[in-house]
Enzyme design. Structure first.
Site, PDB file in Angstrom:
ATOM      1  N   SER A 217      39.401  46.733  50.764  1.00 34.79           N
ATOM      2  CA  SER A 217      38.717  47.971  51.312  1.00 34.79           C
ATOM      3  C   SER A 217      37.524  47.598  52.318  1.00 34.79           C
ATOM      4  CB  SER A 217      38.447  48.947  50.662  1.00 34.79           C
ATOM      5  OG  SER A 217      39.193  49.443  49.409  1.00 34.79           O
TER       6      SER A 217
ATOM      7  N   HIS B  77      45.982  45.968  54.189  1.00 38.76           N
ATOM      8  CA  HIS B  77      44.970  47.179  54.165  1.00 38.76           C
ATOM      9  C   HIS B  77      45.870  48.830  53.225  1.00 38.76           C
ATOM     10  CE1 HIS B  77      41.465  50.148  53.796  1.00 38.76           C
ATOM     11  NE2 HIS B  77      41.400  49.567  52.675  1.00 38.76           N
TER      12      HIS B  77
ATOM     13  N   GLU C 107      46.377  48.743  57.625  1.00 39.87           N
ATOM     14  CA  GLU C 107      45.251  48.076  59.283  1.00 39.87           C
ATOM     15  C   GLU C 107      45.735  46.603  58.486  1.00 39.87           C
ATOM     16  OE1 GLU C 107      41.812  51.168  58.858  1.00 39.87           O
ATOM     17  OE2 GLU C 107      41.173  49.561  57.459  1.00 39.87           O
TER      18      GLU C 107
ATOM     19  N   ASN D  46      37.873  53.417  57.130  1.00 42.52           N
ATOM     20  CA  ASN D  46      36.306  53.261  56.674  1.00 42.52           C
ATOM     21  C   ASN D  46      34.956  53.330  57.722  1.00 42.52           C
ATOM     22  OD1 ASN D  46      37.603  54.205  53.780  1.00 42.52           O
ATOM     23  ND2 ASN D  46      37.821  51.566  53.145  1.00 42.52           N
TER      24      ASN D  46
HETATM   25  P1  NAD Z   1      41.873  49.461  40.275  1.00 43.80           P
HETATM   26  O1  NAD Z   1      41.234  49.164  39.379  1.00 43.80           O
HETATM   27  O2  NAD Z   1      42.847  50.690  39.831  1.00 43.80           O
HETATM   28  O3  NAD Z   1      43.477  48.013  39.445  1.00 43.80           O
HETATM   29  C1  NAD Z   1      42.569  46.726  39.921  1.00 43.80           C
HETATM   30  C2  NAD Z   1      43.351  45.773  38.909  1.00 43.80           C
HETATM   31  O4  NAD Z   1      43.513  44.064  39.405  1.00 43.80           O
HETATM   32  C3  NAD Z   1      43.727  45.995  37.477  1.00 43.80           C
HETATM   33  O5  NAD Z   1      44.708  46.754  36.936  1.00 43.80           O
HETATM   34  C4  NAD Z   1      43.678  44.639  37.421  1.00 43.80           C
HETATM   35  O6  NAD Z   1      43.797  44.651  35.672  1.00 43.80           O
HETATM   36  C5  NAD Z   1      43.436  43.529  38.072  1.00 43.80           C
HETATM   37  N1  NAD Z   1      43.790  42.375  38.300  1.00 43.80           N
HETATM   38  C6  NAD Z   1      41.562  42.031  38.013  1.00 43.80           C
HETATM   39  N2  NAD Z   1      42.052  40.639  37.987  1.00 43.80           N
HETATM   40  C7  NAD Z   1      43.120  40.359  38.150  1.00 43.80           C
HETATM   41  C8  NAD Z   1      43.849  38.736  38.150  1.00 43.80           C
HETATM   42  N3  NAD Z   1      42.665  37.625  38.223  1.00 43.80           N
HETATM   43  N4  NAD Z   1      44.917  38.449  38.870  1.00 43.80           N
HETATM   44  C9  NAD Z   1      46.174  39.992  38.332  1.00 43.80           C
HETATM   45  N5  NAD Z   1      45.510  41.190  38.522  1.00 43.80           N
HETATM   46  C10 NAD Z   1      43.999  41.460  38.263  1.00 43.80           C
HETATM   47  O7  NAD Z   1      41.467  49.049  41.726  1.00 43.80           O
HETATM   48  P2  NAD Z   1      42.469  49.058  43.202  1.00 43.80           P
HETATM   49  O8  NAD Z   1      42.025  50.748  43.139  1.00 43.80           O
HETATM   50  O9  NAD Z   1      43.675  49.855  42.996  1.00 43.80           O
HETATM   51  O10 NAD Z   1      41.746  48.461  44.398  1.00 43.80           O
HETATM   52  C11 NAD Z   1      42.026  47.594  44.443  1.00 43.80           C
HETATM   53  C12 NAD Z   1      41.964  46.712  46.014  1.00 43.80           C
HETATM   54  O11 NAD Z   1      42.412  47.698  46.660  1.00 43.80           O
HETATM   55  C13 NAD Z   1      40.835  46.759  45.546  1.00 43.80           C
HETATM   56  O12 NAD Z   1      40.407  44.961  46.511  1.00 43.80           O
HETATM   57  C14 NAD Z   1      39.787  47.839  46.422  1.00 43.80           C
HETATM   58  O13 NAD Z   1      38.805  47.515  47.497  1.00 43.80           O
HETATM   59  C15 NAD Z   1      41.555  47.786  47.562  1.00 43.80           C
HETATM   60  N6  NAD Z   1      41.714  49.779  47.862  1.00 43.80           N
HETATM   61  C16 NAD Z   1      41.666  51.102  47.123  1.00 43.80           C
HETATM   62  C17 NAD Z   1      41.883  51.675  47.357  1.00 43.80           C
HETATM   63  C18 NAD Z   1      40.999  53.062  46.954  1.00 43.80           C
HETATM   64  O14 NAD Z   1      42.029  54.326  46.773  1.00 43.80           O
HETATM   65  N7  NAD Z   1      41.349  52.693  45.311  1.00 43.80           N
HETATM   66  C19 NAD Z   1      42.370  52.376  48.987  1.00 43.80           C
HETATM   67  C20 NAD Z   1      41.953  50.921  49.592  1.00 43.80           C
HETATM   68  C21 NAD Z   1      42.556  49.844  49.529  1.00 43.80           C
END
Ligand code: NAD
Length: 248
Positions: A121, A142, A154, A192
């Site tokens: 993000s 994204h 994006e 964002n």
């Molecule tokens: P989350 O915490 O829900 O999930 C992350 C997952 O990644 C977890 O299940 C964790 O166990 C796993 N993980 C960690 N290290 C790992 C590895 N080495 N190999 C495989 N899996 C691994 O996080 P999220 O909210 O899904 O966010 C994930 C990404 O998406 C981030 O970069 C975040 O910035 C981006 N993002 C989030 C949102 C949102 O609304 N939450 C929106 C857009 C983008």
């Protein structure tokens, strides 16, 4: 553009599960990886929940949903099967060093023409692509939460990204029936950069004594689909905080 036949998603959390469902629904084989089976189970349950909602709404029959899921989704805790992937989307923890290390590792397990994409993000795409063997295949794709419903995606090419990789990224996003916007890299990209100052302002109102429910209610009356503070809860306060810090 050459189509994506096999995809892989890293991280089965909120975003990883949603993105995996998108591939599955469009009948693209997808391999979902997380650190252990317990977290993977949570991810697959989230994917099945989206299918169940569709069955309830009668947009798919039970057997159609089950066929799509079983024919497309597989899970793993290692990189097995990644050598068949045309595209990998990373959705793990929002930490530059962790993501860089993971991408370096992935490069050992994938074909030379496999696209490497991050769902970050807020982190720098240029920075993340540094140190890769083939940085020209690195790109930001994204999605927004919930990935199954939000229409905008994006696309943020790394500075060295090849035109072919950009067009393949656009084409897969279109295949998911989403609207791709190509964004030059800058803090917060497009959405964002606009959204976070609004959310931060809502947090300032809380600091000044306004009630959280009142702020959300007013924003919704104004026409927002969701109040800014409920939105923070949905996205995850940790994720929001990190993005706000990067923008600051
Ligand atoms: P989350 O915490 O829900 O999930 C992350 C997952 O990644 C977890 O299940 C964790 O166990 C796993 N993980 C960690 N290290 C790992 C590895 N080495 N190999 C495989 N899996 C691994 O996080 P999220 O909210 O899904 O966010 C994930 C990404 O998406 C981030 O970069 C975040 O910035 C981006 N993002 C989030 C949102 C949102 O609304 N939450 C929106 C857009 C983008």
């Amino acid at each position: 553009a050459k189509p994506v036949i096999n995809a892989a998603v890293l991280g089965s959390g909120l975003m990883g599960a949603g993105i995996t469902w998108l591939f599955s629904y469009r009948q693209i084989k997808v391999r979902l990886k997380d650190v252990d089976w317990k977290v993977l189970l949570k991810g697959t349950q989230a994917i099945k929940k989206i299918y169940k909602q569709m069955i309830k709404r009668r947009s798919l029959t039970k057997s159609q949903a089950s066929m799509r899921y079983t024919k497309t989704v597989s899970t793993t805790t290692d990189y097995s099967g990644f050598n068949h992937s045309d595209l990998i989307i990373e959705a793990i923890v929002e930490d530059l060093n962790v993501k860089k290390a993971v991408f370096k590792d992935i490069e050992k397990h994938v074909r030379k023409n496999c696209i490497l994409a991050t769902n970050t993000s807020s982190l720098s795409i240029a920075e993340m692509s540094k140190g890769l063997r083939y940085p020209e295949r690195f790109i930001g794709i994204h999605f927004f939460s919930p990935a199954n419903r939000m229409p905008l995606v994006e696309i943020i090419p790394s500075p060295t990204c090849s035109p072919d990789v950009i067009s393949r990224a656009i084409s897969i996003v279109k295949k998911m029936k989403k609207t791709p916007v190509i964004v030059k890299e800058c803090p917060g990209f497009l959405v964002n950069r606009i959204l976070i100052p609004y959310v931060v302002e809502a947090v300032r109102c809380v600091e000044e004594g306004a009630k959280i429910t009142k702020i959300d209610q007013l924003a919704e009356q104004f026409g927002m689909p969701l109040g800014p503070l409920s939105l923070c809860d949905e996205v995850g306060l940790d994720v929001r905080y990190k993005v706000a810090t990067v923008l600051e």
